[in-house]
Write an enzyme that holds these catalytic residues in place. Structure first.
Site, mmCIF file in Angstrom:
data_model
loop_
_atom_site.group_PDB
_atom_site.id
_atom_site.type_symbol
_atom_site.label_atom_id
_atom_site.label_comp_id
_atom_site.label_asym_id
_atom_site.label_seq_id
_atom_site.Cartn_x
_atom_site.Cartn_y
_atom_site.Cartn_z
ATOM 1 N N THR A 1 45.642 47.535 49.510
ATOM 2 C CA THR A 1 44.894 48.750 48.563
ATOM 3 C C THR A 1 45.296 48.838 46.885
ATOM 4 O O THR A 1 44.986 49.217 46.049
ATOM 5 C CB THR A 1 45.722 50.045 48.991
ATOM 6 O OG1 THR A 1 47.669 49.771 48.703
ATOM 7 C CG2 THR A 1 45.848 49.993 50.272
ATOM 8 N N ASP B 1 53.972 33.452 42.125
ATOM 9 C CA ASP B 1 53.903 31.679 43.263
ATOM 10 C C ASP B 1 54.532 30.654 42.605
ATOM 11 O O ASP B 1 54.803 29.503 42.838
ATOM 12 C CB ASP B 1 53.123 32.042 44.072
ATOM 13 C CG ASP B 1 53.255 32.588 45.636
ATOM 14 O OD1 ASP B 1 53.506 33.410 45.985
ATOM 15 O OD2 ASP B 1 51.233 32.977 45.884
ATOM 16 N N ARG C 1 52.235 44.640 45.404
ATOM 17 C CA ARG C 1 50.837 45.422 45.835
ATOM 18 C C ARG C 1 51.299 44.848 47.036
ATOM 19 O O ARG C 1 50.417 43.968 47.670
ATOM 20 C CB ARG C 1 50.017 44.543 44.623
ATOM 21 C CG ARG C 1 50.344 44.529 42.747
ATOM 22 C CD ARG C 1 48.676 44.681 42.397
ATOM 23 N NE ARG C 1 48.709 43.609 42.665
ATOM 24 C CZ ARG C 1 48.087 42.574 42.328
ATOM 25 N NH1 ARG C 1 46.476 43.988 40.464
ATOM 26 N NH2 ARG C 1 46.800 41.884 42.273
ATOM 27 N N ASP D 1 48.559 33.780 39.888
ATOM 28 C CA ASP D 1 50.294 34.629 41.013
ATOM 29 C C ASP D 1 50.979 34.162 40.429
ATOM 30 O O ASP D 1 51.378 33.146 40.347
ATOM 31 C CB ASP D 1 50.172 34.456 42.554
ATOM 32 C CG ASP D 1 51.018 35.748 43.627
ATOM 33 O OD1 ASP D 1 50.406 36.528 43.959
ATOM 34 O OD2 ASP D 1 52.463 35.162 42.660
HETATM 35 C C1 PRP Z 1 52.566 40.809 40.694
HETATM 36 C C2 PRP Z 1 53.075 41.113 39.428
HETATM 37 C C3 PRP Z 1 53.388 42.938 39.142
HETATM 38 C C4 PRP Z 1 51.865 43.214 39.595
HETATM 39 C C5 PRP Z 1 50.786 43.257 38.628
HETATM 40 O O1 PRP Z 1 53.169 41.379 41.195
HETATM 41 O O2 PRP Z 1 53.794 39.926 39.234
HETATM 42 O O3 PRP Z 1 54.046 43.056 39.239
HETATM 43 O O4 PRP Z 1 51.034 42.091 40.328
HETATM 44 O O5 PRP Z 1 49.928 43.736 39.760
HETATM 45 P P1 PRP Z 1 49.352 45.773 38.855
HETATM 46 O O6 PRP Z 1 49.695 45.853 37.711
HETATM 47 O O7 PRP Z 1 48.039 45.601 39.480
HETATM 48 O O8 PRP Z 1 50.006 46.472 39.850
HETATM 49 P P2 PRP Z 1 53.365 40.971 42.841
HETATM 50 O O9 PRP Z 1 52.620 41.954 43.120
HETATM 51 O O10 PRP Z 1 52.146 40.107 43.468
HETATM 52 O O11 PRP Z 1 54.156 40.631 43.018
HETATM 53 P P3 PRP Z 1 55.700 39.464 43.506
HETATM 54 O O12 PRP Z 1 55.786 39.405 41.850
HETATM 55 O O13 PRP Z 1 56.865 39.558 44.260
HETATM 56 O O14 PRP Z 1 54.918 37.886 43.383
HETATM 57 N N1 URA Z 2 50.032 39.680 40.073
HETATM 58 C C1 URA Z 2 49.517 38.203 39.343
HETATM 59 O O1 URA Z 2 50.676 37.435 39.660
HETATM 60 N N2 URA Z 2 48.904 37.993 38.812
HETATM 61 C C2 URA Z 2 47.257 38.117 38.295
HETATM 62 O O2 URA Z 2 46.169 38.064 38.196
HETATM 63 C C3 URA Z 2 46.907 39.942 39.203
HETATM 64 C C4 URA Z 2 48.391 40.161 39.462
#
Ligand code: PRP
Ligand code: URA
Length: 212
Positions: free
Chosen positions: A111, A206, A107, A203
């Site tokens: 944005t 993380d 994400r 997160d």
């Molecule tokens: C997080 C999560 C989803 C997304 C959800 O990933 O694991 O993939 O956000 O958010 P959304 O429903 O608003 O799209 P992130 O983009 O943080 O990437 P990561 O898994 O690499 O930490």
């Molecule tokens: N992605 C995450 O990992 N946590 C949230 O709460 C939203 C998006």
């Protein structure tokens, strides 16, 4: 939130118990990872409830009998990278031969729009029952786009599994993909101004991989 026929939210004491530990900011990486896997396994039982079985002949020590098995080669798991990786073992625990495809989405922090950066899928995925897994369904953008990418490649039977969903994410996913079944272990209250789920668990990537 409105009720949708294809959306299944769990109301199980064991899931509530485990999710409460998952949410705790003092829960460490190892326990966090184990809980994500355990909850995913419980969800997989439910998500497999309507699967078509195939008859097989089995010889018991006493006689031949016709029994029923899951055609395991007909299932694929597609984690949305990164955090979705944390759910793969949870599905594999009960479907150990399921093939795994990967879709990389992140994400954009400003944005909140998802960006696809990787896609590698098993041969023949068009004919498989596909479980898309990601612990967090926040705005729903990553899941909706990952599912569009799978549909573009011919996948027809798609189930989304997440640990925590926001109502906003469910609404967006159902609007974009009304045919997709959605299993969420828990439905949370809302998103904050940064697109994080409340009360949420922070997160997920993380916390699974110890990157912060
Ligand atoms: C997080 C999560 C989803 C997304 C959800 O990933 O694991 O993939 O956000 O958010 P959304 O429903 O608003 O799209 P992130 O983009 O943080 O990437 P990561 O898994 O690499 O930490
Ligand atoms: N992605 C995450 O990992 N946590 C949230 O709460 C939203 C998006």
């Amino acid at each position: 939130m409105k009720q949708y026929p294809n959306v299944f939210v769990f109301d199980h004491p064991l899931i509530k118990h485990k999710v409460s530990i998952l949410r705790d900011k003092n829960t460490g990486m190892k326990e966090f990872r184990e809980l994500i896997e355990e909850i995913t396994t419980i969800m997989t039982y439910e998500a497999m409830k309507d699967v078509d079985l195939i008859p097989v002949e089995v010889e018991t020590p006493l006689e031949r009998t016709v029994q029923y098995r899951v055609p395991e080669e007909s299932v694929a798991i597609v984690p949305i990278l990164r955090a979705g990786l944390g759910m793969v073992n949870g599905v594999h625990r009960v479907l150990p031969t399921a093939r795994v495809g990967h879709i990389g989405m992140y994400r954009d922090e400003k944005t909140l729009q998802p960006q696809e950066y990787y896609c590698k899928l098993p041969d023949g995925i068009e004919e498989k029952k596909v479980f898309v897994v990601d612990p967090m369904l926040a705005t729903g953008g990553s899941a909706a786009d990952a599912i569009s990418a799978l549909k573009k490649r011919g996948v027809k039977d798609i189930t989304m599994m997440c640990i925590i969903a926001a109502p906003e994410g469910i609404e967006r996913l159902v609007a974009a993909h009304p045919d997709v079944r959605v299993f969420a272990s828990t439905l949370d209250r809302c998103l904050n101004e940064h697109g994080y789920i409340l009360p949420g668990l922070g997160d997920a990537g993380d916390r699974l991989f110890g990157t912060k």
